[in-house]
Scaffold this active site. Structure first.
Site: not given
Ligand code: F6R
Length: 611
Positions: A2, A27, A77, A103-104, A484, A488, A491, A507, A606
């Site tokens: 958000c 966001r 969001w 937000n929250g 990782e 990627k 997502e 296993h 994000k």
């Molecule tokens: C994946 C991604 C998320 C963040 C996670 C932590 O690509 O971006 O998994 O890594 O939400 O976010 P931060 O680093 O901002 O605490």
């Protein structure tokens, strides 16, 4: 998660708010809305979908008729209530005289709703936020600030809010508890936002609001107090980010831009820290706690998602090179499992945004249990950066793509610098240090060389984009890289992918392998090379198609794998910094080929600021 923006000043507020929303769209992007104060009335417009949908609604309404000097806006969001027009923010009181963006999460919203209904209030949305608008209206006499203050006495939960009132057309009132708000200070104008990205276009001078603070802002100035009305003096600070860092700069996607800027930003991350002349490490952020760190009996690293993967690389580095017992814990699990933390434990909190709510809570838990807490954070002035005892910033610039890329390599770089610093202070010979420092200094150039293979990685991604299950396998330092790489891919392309330590495949997961299934091996030369080649054979003999990330010059693996992406040779502990890059490109191209919106993947936003 958000985005909030508010404006008060002498310019037309509406275009400023809409542009600000576009900067904040990463966001949250399921709905958006705006409320401006015009001729003694609040004009409120909202829409499900992207900001472009909101713009469409506003264009039908006739924005040129408006000339508001103040207003608030939000991109959402969804947490409470479906992502539709009605649940979009701002939310207004019954008579439309108060509007609020939030937000929250309001934890006692259900009790508040019942209470307000008893008072005759009728609700139009399913959101927790609407309760705040009604509460403010209930308390309003002739002063918005006082009404917000009174309303918040009844509220439990987290919030960053900005409220406006039709009777006070030139005033914004903001309050923060657990959700960031930054006030941008311009000339005769103020822009308040949840994120500096929405402010930079107007000013780089900012004030960070703290928890339990309220700000009353007009074009003539602002005043901050605690929730209990005690005045607070705030310092104006300079944001170090520039506008071009948050623009696409010729790229179609932020993720692409951020992958390709890694050589440059990692150079910035290393600058002044990696001393190639004297072969040593300088870390200003830990000068005051270096002795404690060197003597740490144990290190616990914590974070979420990609940051957790970086933390896992950190665990391997700290144990292998600095010989400090280390473990990595999901921040979301940490505080709920009664962790053993004492004064001899150092907790390292890893976060790009510095606002992730689980990570912030883990930090607070660690502090409460007496640990020294060190932050590895990107966003300067963020909540985590402010609450940690000491910290090392990533300095990789703003990350806008929802899928984290340069922040991961930045986090791993910082954890490598920290490990080398501690290792040298504990036992590492200067000779070894020389080798590590030289190798680390070469990493940005080596990443450049990997990025030159972009076109061939795209071809591989396009070949397998229709396969709905992928495996990513690695050993040792490349196990977190496998995790990782898989994250990627899932997502942004919505392909199911799993990352595993290569030996674990036998296993159980080996049962998944079928003819033509893509299996990505991170199989660079190192201590476990022979073992991983055996795992490659196991996959091949079951018909899996091997995509190998291998060390330059390794011709043997080309005999076994369908596809090989080469990375330059480096010391084994530094390999994650290189092996991650092809996996970022692979995920990016697979997602683009599948027609996905790489920068705005479904259901994601994000920075996850809710639990
Ligand atoms: C994946 C991604 C998320 C963040 C996670 C932590 O690509 O971006 O998994 O890594 O939400 O976010 P931060 O680093 O901002 O605490």
């Amino acid at each position: 998660m958000c985005g909030i923006i508010g404006y008060v000043g002498n310019r037309n507020a509406l275009p400023i708010l809409i542009e600000g929303l576009k900067r904040l769209e990463y966001r949250g992007y399921d709905s958006a809305g705006v409320a401006v104060l015009n001729s003694g009335k609040i004009i409120l417009q909202k829409s499900a979908g992207r900001i472009s949908a909101l713009e469409h609604v506003i264009s039908e309404f006739g924005p040129d008729k408006l000339n508001a000097r103040a207003g608030i806006a939000h991109t959402r969001w969804a947490t409470h209530g479906a992502p539709n027009d009605i649940n979009a923010h701002p939310h207004a009181s019954g008579d439309g005289s108060i509007a609020v963006v939030h937000n929250g999460i309001i934890e006692n919203y259900s009790a508040l709703r019942t209470y307000l209904k008893q008072k005759g209030v009728s609700f139009t949305s399913d959101t927790d936020t609407e309760t705040i608008a009604h509460l403010i209206a209930l308390h309003y006499k002739d002063n918005l600030e006082a009404a917000v203050r009174a309303a918040l006495q009844d509220v439990q939960g987290t919030y960053g809010i900005v409220a406006v009132c039709a009777k006070e057309p030139g005033t914004l009132v903001a309050a923060r508890n657990g959700s960031p708000l930054i006030i941008g200070v311009g000339r005769d104008e103020y822009v308040i936002a949840s994120d500096a990205a929405a402010i930079l276009e107007h000013t780089s001078q900012v004030i960070y609001m703290e928890d339990n603070e309220i700000a009353r802002i007009t074009a003539d100035g602002f005043r901050t107090t605690t929730l209990d009305a005690v005045p607070v003096t705030k310092d104006v600070e300079e944001v170090e980010w520039t506008l071009d860092q948050i623009e696409l700069g010729g790229h179609e996607y932020f993720m692409e831009k951020e992958i390709f800027e890694q050589p440059k930003v990692l150079e910035t991350c290393l600058r002044g820290r990696l001393d190639l002349r004297d072969h040593c490490i300088h870390l200003g952020g830990i000068v005051d706690c270096a002795r404690e760190l060197v003597r740490a009996q144990r290190v616990v690293l914590t974070g979420c998602g990609t940051a957790w993967h970086a933390a896992l690389v950190g665990e391997y580095l700290l144990e292998d090179l600095a010989r400090i017992p280390a473990e990595t814990d999901y921040a979301s699990e940490f505080r709920y499992r009664n962790p053993i933390i004492d004064a001899g434990t150092v907790v390292i909190v890893v976060s790009q945004s510095g606002e992730t709510s689980d990570t912030l809570a883990a930090l607070q838990e660690a502090k409460q249990r007496g640990a020294m807490v060190l932050g590895v954070v990107n966003v300067v002035g963020s909540s985590i950066a402010r609450e940690t005892d000491h910290g090392i910033y990533l300095h990789v610039g703003p990350e806008t793509g929802v899928a984290s890329t340069k922040a991961f390599t930045g986090q791993v770089t910082v954890l490598t610098l920290l490990t080398l610093y501690l290792a040298r202070r504990r036992h590492m010979s200067q000779r070894s240090m020389n080798n590590y420092v030289t190798a680390l200094g070469r990493i940005p150039g080596q990443i450049d060389a990997i990025l030159e293979q972009n076109a061939s990685v795209r071809t591989i991604a396009e070949r397998y984009m229709d396969q709905n299950n992928w495996l990513y396998l690695g050993r040792g330092y490349n196990y977190p890289v496998a995790l990782e790489g898989a994250l990627k891919l899932k997502e942004i392309s919505y392909i199911h992918a799993e990352g595993l330590p290569a030996a674990e495949m036998k296993h159980g997961p080996i049962a998944l392998i079928h003819e033509g299934m893509p299996v990505v091996f991170i199989a660079t030369k190192g201590t476990q090379y022979g073992k991983i080649i055996s795992n490659v054979e196991e996959v091949r003999s079951r018909g899996g198609h091997v995509i190998a990330v291998a060390t330059e010059g390794d011709r043997d693996i080309a005999e076994l794998a369908e596809h090989v992406i080469y990375v330059p040779d480096t010391l084994e502990p530094l390999q994650p910094l290189l092996t991650t890059i092809p996996l970022q490109l692979l995920a990016f191209h697979a997602a683009v080929a599948r027609g996905c919106n790489v920068d705005k993947p479904r259901n994601l936003a994000k920075s996850v600021t809710v639990e």
